[in-house]
Design a protein around this motif. Structure first.
Motif, PDB file in Angstrom:
ATOM      1  N   GLY A 283       4.493   7.236   1.484  1.00 59.25           N
ATOM      2  CA  GLY A 283       4.674   6.392   2.482  1.00 59.25           C
ATOM      3  C   GLY A 283       4.231   4.946   2.220  1.00 59.25           C
ATOM      4  O   GLY A 283       3.125   5.164   1.395  1.00 59.25           O
ATOM      5  N   PHE A 284       4.657   3.811   2.799  1.00 58.41           N
ATOM      6  CA  PHE A 284       4.165   2.606   2.413  1.00 58.41           C
ATOM      7  C   PHE A 284       4.093   1.860   3.409  1.00 58.41           C
ATOM      8  O   PHE A 284       4.877   1.722   4.413  1.00 58.41           O
ATOM      9  N   ALA A 285       2.989   0.740   3.260  1.00 62.01           N
ATOM     10  CA  ALA A 285       2.991  -0.419   4.412  1.00 62.01           C
ATOM     11  C   ALA A 285       2.641  -1.455   3.445  1.00 62.01           C
ATOM     12  O   ALA A 285       2.189  -1.549   2.536  1.00 62.01           O
TER      13      ALA A 285
ATOM     14  N   CYS B 186       0.891  -1.264   0.037  1.00 60.23           N
ATOM     15  CA  CYS B 186      -0.071   0.074  -0.042  1.00 60.23           C
ATOM     16  C   CYS B 186       0.920   1.108   0.215  1.00 60.23           C
ATOM     17  O   CYS B 186       1.795   1.509   0.994  1.00 60.23           O
ATOM     18  N   VAL B 187       0.677   2.271  -1.061  1.00 57.58           N
ATOM     19  CA  VAL B 187       1.437   3.390  -1.077  1.00 57.58           C
ATOM     20  C   VAL B 187       0.772   4.790  -1.152  1.00 57.58           C
ATOM     21  O   VAL B 187      -0.206   4.752  -1.818  1.00 57.58           O
ATOM     22  N   TYR B 188       1.075   5.549  -0.195  1.00 61.84           N
ATOM     23  CA  TYR B 188       0.187   6.951  -0.268  1.00 61.84           C
ATOM     24  C   TYR B 188       0.943   7.903  -1.023  1.00 61.84           C
ATOM     25  O   TYR B 188       2.098   8.119  -0.283  1.00 61.84           O
ATOM     26  N   PHE B 189       0.868   8.457  -2.146  1.00 60.25           N
ATOM     27  CA  PHE B 189       1.599   9.608  -2.698  1.00 60.25           C
ATOM     28  C   PHE B 189       1.205  10.752  -2.394  1.00 60.25           C
ATOM     29  O   PHE B 189      -0.087  11.010  -2.337  1.00 60.25           O
ATOM     30  N   ILE B 190       1.979  11.908  -2.133  1.00 57.41           N
ATOM     31  CA  ILE B 190       1.409  13.251  -2.049  1.00 57.41           C
ATOM     32  C   ILE B 190       2.081  14.157  -2.919  1.00 57.41           C
ATOM     33  O   ILE B 190       3.571  14.060  -2.834  1.00 57.41           O
ATOM     34  N   LEU B 191       1.474  14.764  -3.579  1.00 61.96           N
ATOM     35  CA  LEU B 191       2.164  15.651  -4.434  1.00 61.96           C
ATOM     36  C   LEU B 191       2.445  17.163  -3.417  1.00 61.96           C
ATOM     37  O   LEU B 191       1.759  17.619  -3.011  1.00 61.96           O
ATOM     38  N   ASP B 192       3.885  17.215  -3.564  1.00 65.75           N
ATOM     39  CA  ASP B 192       4.373  18.420  -2.542  1.00 65.75           C
ATOM     40  C   ASP B 192       3.911  19.835  -3.364  1.00 65.75           C
ATOM     41  O   ASP B 192       4.141  19.543  -4.371  1.00 65.75           O
TER      42      ASP B 192
ATOM     43  N   ARG C 274       8.625   4.209   5.305  1.00 65.53           N
ATOM     44  CA  ARG C 274       7.897   2.936   5.597  1.00 65.53           C
ATOM     45  C   ARG C 274       7.439   2.720   6.912  1.00 65.53           C
ATOM     46  O   ARG C 274       8.158   3.520   7.851  1.00 65.53           O
ATOM     47  N   MET C 275       6.166   2.282   7.130  1.00 63.20           N
ATOM     48  CA  MET C 275       5.418   2.151   8.251  1.00 63.20           C
ATOM     49  C   MET C 275       6.071   1.332   8.943  1.00 63.20           C
ATOM     50  O   MET C 275       6.153  -0.123   8.924  1.00 63.20           O
ATOM     51  N   SER C 276       6.960   1.512  10.152  1.00 59.58           N
ATOM     52  CA  SER C 276       7.787   0.578  10.782  1.00 59.58           C
ATOM     53  C   SER C 276       6.783   0.195  12.261  1.00 59.58           C
ATOM     54  O   SER C 276       6.025   0.869  12.400  1.00 59.58           O
ATOM     55  N   GLU C 277       7.230  -0.874  12.599  1.00 63.36           N
ATOM     56  CA  GLU C 277       6.419  -1.312  14.063  1.00 63.36           C
ATOM     57  C   GLU C 277       6.789  -0.136  15.110  1.00 63.36           C
ATOM     58  O   GLU C 277       5.438   0.107  15.798  1.00 63.36           O
TER      59      GLU C 277
ATOM     60  N   PHE D  31      -4.144   1.559   3.884  1.00 63.58           N
ATOM     61  CA  PHE D  31      -4.318   2.887   3.769  1.00 63.58           C
ATOM     62  C   PHE D  31      -4.171   3.775   4.858  1.00 63.58           C
ATOM     63  O   PHE D  31      -3.220   4.699   4.566  1.00 63.58           O
ATOM     64  N   ALA D  32      -4.539   3.422   6.142  1.00 66.84           N
ATOM     65  CA  ALA D  32      -4.099   4.347   7.076  1.00 66.84           C
ATOM     66  C   ALA D  32      -2.704   4.393   7.530  1.00 66.84           C
ATOM     67  O   ALA D  32      -2.107   5.402   7.694  1.00 66.84           O
ATOM     68  N   ASP D  33      -2.092   3.217   7.456  1.00 61.55           N
ATOM     69  CA  ASP D  33      -0.564   3.147   7.671  1.00 61.55           C
ATOM     70  C   ASP D  33       0.263   3.759   6.848  1.00 61.55           C
ATOM     71  O   ASP D  33       1.364   4.377   7.223  1.00 61.55           O
ATOM     72  N   SER D  34      -0.211   3.554   5.288  1.00 60.90           N
ATOM     73  CA  SER D  34       0.788   4.246   4.624  1.00 60.90           C
ATOM     74  C   SER D  34       0.539   5.681   4.504  1.00 60.90           C
ATOM     75  O   SER D  34       1.474   6.571   4.292  1.00 60.90           O
ATOM     76  N   ARG D  35      -0.629   6.085   4.911  1.00 60.55           N
ATOM     77  CA  ARG D  35      -0.782   7.715   4.786  1.00 60.55           C
ATOM     78  C   ARG D  35       0.091   8.358   6.116  1.00 60.55           C
ATOM     79  O   ARG D  35       0.473   9.247   5.887  1.00 60.55           O
ATOM     80  N   SER D  36      -0.245   7.467   7.134  1.00 58.76           N
ATOM     81  CA  SER D  36       0.645   7.853   8.415  1.00 58.76           C
ATOM     82  C   SER D  36       2.012   7.922   8.318  1.00 58.76           C
ATOM     83  O   SER D  36       2.871   8.791   8.670  1.00 58.76           O
ATOM     84  N   ALA D  37       2.506   6.886   7.439  1.00 55.41           N
ATOM     85  CA  ALA D  37       4.083   7.021   6.957  1.00 55.41           C
ATOM     86  C   ALA D  37       4.281   8.155   6.130  1.00 55.41           C
ATOM     87  O   ALA D  37       5.443   8.635   6.550  1.00 55.41           O
TER      88      ALA D  37
END
Length: 525
Positions: free
Chosen positions: A261-263, A180-186, A295-298, A275-281
């Motif tokens: 960010g990805f998970a 799961c990857v959350y891309f944001i346009l800077d 990357r969303m780490s533990e 979705f939530a984890d990749s966005r948080s990352a």
């Protein structure tokens, strides 16, 4: 243009075939002539051919053997056999293997050759058309399937469902390990201001299409005005490397910056979590800077689950005291940064606290709610903690410049004192007196003194000294000039008096204040 190869052990036949046809006019090009099948096969190793004209009887490898091996390598190749009357059994075999036709050497002429070549071209074009239709059909079917998956995943996210009501749409790869990857346009807000909202949307849609080209299986969703959510199978385990390459490709192609960010998850029931984890990352960009791949780490997951609830009643008294006393804004902001850099708050919570801080300072000054709303909007647009700190510092500086005490009422008396305060702010470095300001607002000295005290809750001279001390603090903190020069610039004509008053107000001498406060600007790192 289709490529033609001529193979015959007799040079006169090879040259004759070449001379018969205006190849370019027919949309053909003769790549090579060869005297035997072995040479021809060796040449085919380095490139394909569309039409093969070959003699049947040749040394080393005959025409039938050459035909078999050529078709095995290039199934679309069209073969024309050149034979003698005595080669008829070979001709039959060649036709059974798929040769388009055969021509007799003794009766070979231009018209017969052209007719066969044009039939070969027609067959090649028909096959290409069917291949193209098949490809478009397959691509269309794949596109429709992806759109269905895209809509169903979007429904899960919007409705915050961990499991779909129906699994008929679920592709097999979603039950395996996936990314799961959350891309944001800077700097999306800057793009919107310069090029418009629709331009940004079109850019995101193009990015979506490009991501579809990069992954054979997967789906990409537009999930916000500046964001994409991508899911694809975790086949090779080299997720970070692949994502890094994709990021670079996208950024180079569109000359943009993205944060991602990805998970890694498994099973359709974990899409919402992915979705939530990749966005948080991806939100790590707020603390670590734009353009990163996170990357969303533990460890981060545990911290996200234990975020402190932003406390609107957090005690900002030390900052209010700094600002009220006219100390450098950078120190006040640095005090706040020490709390925010700990990572106990989410970016949204940090912005909420920054607004609470700004609102508190606003009450100390003009209490302008409309202006406060504008300043909140600016804070909310900050993409990083560094940007937030810079915006907050600028806004606090503006508030400090407009240092005017709150008045007890807004009636006629309040209007007169407001006018007087504005005059004092413009002339406090000059030889101001109670009488000169009273004259400016057309009041008697005694009445102005009483009205000033009533409206501001302080004496005129105390306010004037406070204003001058605040200016002196700024000068001491931001330059290396002599104390004498600082005193004059702040409105004090006597440096000894200035030093005495400064220590009485602040508790330290001007030099001690400079040593304490004249440091480099606040830093995020």
């Amino acid at each position: 243009m289709y490529r033609v190869m001529i193979v015959d052990d007799e040079p006169v036949i090879r040259n004759g075939i070449s001379a018969f046809v205006d190849w370019e006019e027919e949309g053909l090009s003769v790549e090579d002539h060869y005297a035997n099948g072995a040479e021809a096969l060796a040449s085919l190793e380095s490139g394909s051919v569309d039409i093969l004209i070959t003699d049947i009887k040749m040394p080393l490898i005959n025409g039938i053997q050459l035909m078999k091996q050529s078709i095995e390598r290039y199934p679309w190749i069209k073969v024309v056999l050149i034979s003698n009357y005595s080669d008829f059994e070979y001709v039959k075999e060649g036709l059974q293997l798929g040769a388009v036709d055969y021509l007799l050497k003794l009766t070979l002429n231009r018209d017969d050759l052209l007719a066969v070549l044009r039939r070969c071209i027609s067959m090649l074009e028909e096959e290409r058309r069917k291949d193209s239709e098949r490809h478009h059909f397959q691509q269309g079917a794949l596109y429709r399937e992806r759109k269905i998956v895209e809509q169903e995943i979007k429904r899960l996210i919007v409705q915050e469902q961990s499991s779909p009501s129906s699994t008929a749409w679920v592709p097999a790869w979603l039950e395996m390990s996936y990314v799961c990857v959350y891309f944001i346009l800077d700097a999306a807000e800057e793009w919107r201001e310069n090029d418009g909202f629709l331009y940004v949307q079109l850019m995101l849609e193009e990015l979506q299409e490009k991501l579809y080209e990069l992954v054979e299986e997967g789906t990409a969703l537009l999930v916000a005005e500046n964001s994409l959510f991508l899911i694809f199978p975790n086949n090779d385990g080299e997720v970070e490397r692949r994502l890094g390459q994709w990021k670079q490709l996208l950024e180079t192609r569109w000359e943009i910056s993205t944060s991602a960010g990805f998970a890694i998850e498994q099973g359709v029931h974990n899409i919402l979590k992915g979705f939530a984890d990749s966005r948080s990352a991806c939100q790590r960009r707020f603390f670590d800077g734009l353009g990163g791949l996170y990357r969303m780490s533990e460890l981060q997951n545990n911290r996200e689950n234990t975020y402190t609830v932003a406390d609107p009643s957090y005690d900002w008294t030390p900052i209010f005291e700094m600002i009220s006393a006219g100390d450098p804004v950078s120190f006040a902001v640095e005090f706040a940064l020490e709390r925010w850099k700990e990572g106990a708050l989410s970016p949204e919570q940090v912005k909420h606290e920054a607004y609470s801080l700004l609102a508190g300072v606003n009450k100390l000054h003009t209490n302008d709610e409309a202006l406060l709303a504008e300043r909140y909007e600016m804070l909310n647009q900050a993409e990083t903690l560094e940007q937030l700190a810079s915006i907050l510092a600028c806004q606090l500086e503006e508030m400090e410049k407009s240092f005017i005490p709150k008045l007890t009422d807004n009636g006629y008396g309040g209007q007169l004192i407001t006018k007087a305060l504005e005059y004092i702010a413009a002339h406090y470095t000059e030889n101001l007196t109670l009488q000169s300001v009273a004259d400016f607002v057309h009041l008697s000295k005694s009445y102005f003194s009483l009205l000033f005290k009533k409206q501001t809750d302080r004496n005129f001279i105390d306010y004037l000294i406070e204003l001058r001390i605040r200016e002196a603090k700024k000068l001491l903190a931001h330059n290396d000039g002599r104390v004498y020069d600082v005193a004059l610039a702040a409105g004090f004509k006597d440096v000894k008096y200035f030093s005495k008053v400064f220590k009485k107000v602040t508790g330290i001498t001007p030099m001690e204040y400079r040593d304490k406060h004249q440091t480099p600007e606040f830093k995020i790192g």
